[in-house]
Design an enzyme around this catalytic site. Structure first.
Site, PDB file in Angstrom:
ATOM      1  CB  SER A  49      -0.810   0.040   1.380  1.00  0.00           C
ATOM      2  OG  SER A  49      -1.906   0.930   1.138  1.00  0.00           O
ATOM      3  CD  GLU A  50      -0.893   3.927  -3.800  1.00  0.00           C
ATOM      4  OE1 GLU A  50      -0.744   2.682  -3.538  1.00  0.00           O
ATOM      5  OE2 GLU A  50      -1.422   4.612  -4.466  1.00  0.00           O
ATOM      6  CG  ASN A  51      -1.270   4.251   3.051  1.00  0.00           C
ATOM      7  OD1 ASN A  51      -1.208   3.215   2.146  1.00  0.00           O
ATOM      8  ND2 ASN A  51      -1.955   4.322   3.786  1.00  0.00           N
ATOM      9  N   GLY A  52       2.351   3.289   2.749  1.00  0.00           N
ATOM     10  CA  GLY A  52       3.399   3.094   3.770  1.00  0.00           C
ATOM     11  C   GLY A  52       3.214   1.554   4.311  1.00  0.00           C
ATOM     12  CB  SER A  76       5.947   3.823   0.364  1.00  0.00           C
ATOM     13  OG  SER A  76       4.930   3.162  -0.513  1.00  0.00           O
TER      14      SER A  76
END
Lengths: 219, 232, 219, 232
Positions: free
Chosen positions: A46-49, A88
């Site tokens: 998940s690219e938020n982290g 990320s």
């Protein structure tokens, strides 16, 4: 009969290979996670982290500090890790994520993708999509074959602002599975159950390549 | 150790002047500096440039500051969940720079890390590339992007100590660590403020050197945008 | 009588300001930490990845996994943090470290510093020195005024390979304290106890600026 | 989770071919991949390019591989403690690129993070700048530096899980996290190998995505270069 969103997600799940790291975009791509077979071991990013997205939480597990890129509450799994958004995108930009699955408004026969803006009408913003499509080796688009107005979304050339050039490798729609060839063109691989090649031809504005019998998807 | 403690949000933000450039941590409503935003609504400071991945929602987070017209310009990657943001953008009332999320994160990190410019592939061939230098490396095209810095960075952490060391929780970490690095003055609000020595030095996410002011926040709402639970 | 290393370290300790973050190089600079007054609160940075260097350990505390940039065993203090070398140089390059104190082979009257190589004879490598001198706002050099051969190390122009240009703000030697002026030149501020202005003149090859009475250091 | 476990160092390094480009974690002798180095001494692989901040000491760490002449080229920032390294460098027997430590760290991080080039002030006006592009930003001069990558990165961590997540201890972290990112194949040796779920996800230093092989090392010597203790 054309596939519903669940059907598209199920078909894409068949593309997922064992031992890979995958980024799933908002919408249909997020649904793909539900249909990956148990014997296939993958890790969702998940690219938020977050690496290792778990299932949605029980009511008692809901944590405002644990969401996916779609802002939905999620859980971690055994072996998850958490990090900043800069870290990320180190992963994404550095080519460590094996597969990206995302939605699109338009895809061209060269593999260009548009999915962040309709000038004057709608601006969602690109979020992480431009980084993802500029970085991932393997990109699959999940979308409807045509817009609500019945216009084809598989074009010779995109009409909307571009998200990334020559990056989409495969498109799975409610009607068909198509490869985007390196030399240009959508190569028809499979038809949705009950959808004819003629219907797909009619719904595809970009160059469509049809060779031999086109099998029905097995879902 | 150097003591960075201020008494509360009002004290922390009171010298933020009109037209300041701010960074605000958070992804969606997750990990946003709620207390600082409330305090800015009270000071009524105007003409702000806000660098933040999102702009909250209509009635929470930075969305509140859009309503009060305290924000002149947003630098963000995603407008999605905020109708007022999208409306002000489309009407031209609000100046908006939309930047790919990874580029935004990296530009902020670069600002903190003393890297004035770097090459990234994101946005090549798109309108993001307009006016930017491009270059080919190893057969692939890249854009030259520059650092971002802020007069004040407002970040939210889970735990912090009085010398400014921070630990974030879950995905509330998001943009907060880089923004802490890139603020000339970095203000950290934390859910739990402890004494130096209480946090494991090996597990600090943001070293205190990046934080100029810290306070224990209160009344965290931590609103959830998409409460999604398991199907029964 | 010229100062010994301890003396130089003691004098430099007087330059240290309350509430600052400081990087101390190998050698004399490391000694400075011992002479910072108790009422001055500073945090020492070690470029391998430690903020908040504590005193040397007791025998029982020695930990191979906790060393400073000089490879000496150290301890942490309350409020320390540990990080990677990339993060360490984010701090340094980003200008977050307030003061850098390091040794030198030569300093020029323009503030150029050389300290990593003698062509054909000796190569230590620059380690973190080039990053430090290119980044820090305030740089103090701690060194002997002359080499073992009696050659001045304060020059018009350096003869050895450069570590950084126009970066040194102050030099503290066994003989004197000197500011490096922005327009060029070593401005003599203080003499070591018992060292005459004439002796300093004789030992300084670069442009030396002497205005009025030059006081003795108080150590 | 994906299982990355291999049985031991010999298994982990057996396919490293002659003339490979390696990264080896560690600062001085702190945090070096002792087990992997021992295994490389056994395989006898030759012509290696080793990217490592230091080269160990004469009789430990990479210094051992210099003695056996397995190393063709070193890319490092500091030679200081290693007489054999300095001798081979001065005699020209060994090819050496000396790079400022921060630039080395950042180039490795860039390799892992997909940033092909970036500007840094370190080395401007020195021989490090020879042949490199320079540019002024905000009144200061910078050099353009390029990423570094490796065929194999050999890193040492304190704890790791079978899916490759790593936690480092103390200053043994140093170059290990960036190198883990920049290796095409990253091999991690750990003092303690645990099952996924045993490490706190919020406290992982290197996410498992960067690690292709992991094993529990043995017989760690952890030699100390400068044993310095308090004056009594």
């Amino acid at each position: 009969m054309a596939l519903d969103k669940i059907g598209i997600a199920k078909r894409i799940a068949q593309e997922v290979q064992d031992g890979t790291y995958i980024n799933l975009g908002i919408g249909i791509p997020t649904l793909v996670a539900n249909f990956i077979p148990d014997n296939i071991n993958v890790v969702l990013q998940s690219e938020n982290g977050l690496l290792g997205i778990g299932p949605f939480p029980d009511e008692s597990e809901v944590d405002a500090d644990l969401i996916n890129a779609g802002k939905q509450t999620v859980t971690t799994t055994k072996g998850s890790s958490l990090f900043s958004s800069a870290e990320s995108f180190e992963m994404i930009r550095g080519g460590h994520v094996d597969l990206t699955i995302l939605g699109a408004m338009e895809v061209s026969e060269n593999g260009d993708i548009s999915n962040w803006k309709i000038p004057g009408k709608m601006v969602k913003g690109m979020g992480g999509a431009m980084d993802l499509v500029a970085s991932a080796e393997n990109i699959i688009v999940a979308m409807q074959h045509c817009s609500r107005d019945g216009e084809s979304k598989l074009l010779s050339e995109n009409t909307l602002p571009i998200t990334g050039l020559r990056c989409v490798k495969k498109v799975v729609t409610d009607m068909a599975v198509l490869d985007v060839l390196p030399e240009g063109g959508f190569k028809l691989l499979e038809r949705a159950p009950g959808v004819s090649v003629e219907e797909i031809k009619a719904a595809t504005a970009g160059k469509l390549i049809i060779e031999g019998e086109i099998p029905e998807m097995r879902i | 150790m150097i003591n960075k403690v201020v008494s509360n949000a009002e004290e922390a933000v009171k010298d933020i002047p009109d037209n300041a450039v701010l960074m605000l941590g958070g992804f969606g409503l997750c990990g946003i500096p709620e207390n600082c935003i409330s305090a800015l609504l009270k000071t009524g400071v105007k003409g702000l440039t806000c660098i933040s991945n999102n702009a909250g929602v209509d009635d929470f987070g930075i969305g509140l500051m859009l309503k009060t017209r305290q924000v002149k310009k947003m630098i963000s990657s995603y407008v999605g969940e905020n109708a007022e943001f999208e409306r002000q953008l489309l009407s031209g009332e609000l100046e908006v720079d939309l930047i790919p999320q990874g580029t935004l994160a990296e530009r902020i990190r670069a600002g903190g890390a003393g890297i004035p410019a770097f090459y990234t592939p994101a946005g090549y061939g798109t309108e993001v590339a307009e006016g930017k230098e491009t270059r080919e490396y190893h057969g692939k095209m890249y854009l030259l992007e520059q650092w971002l810095k802020a007069d004040f960075a407002l970040v939210k952490a889970w735990k912090g100590d009085t010398s400014g060391n921070l630990i974030f929780k879950g995905t509330a970490r998001n943009f907060n660590p880089m923004m802490a690095m890139a603020g000339k003055i970095t203000i950290a609000e934390v859910e739990e403020l402890v004494e130096p020595g209480e946090l494991d030095p090996n597990m600090i996410h943001t070293p205190g050197i990046y934080v100029q002011r810290i306070f224990q926040g209160k009344d965290y709402e931590k609103r959830i945008e998409q409460r999604t639970t398991k199907l029964k």
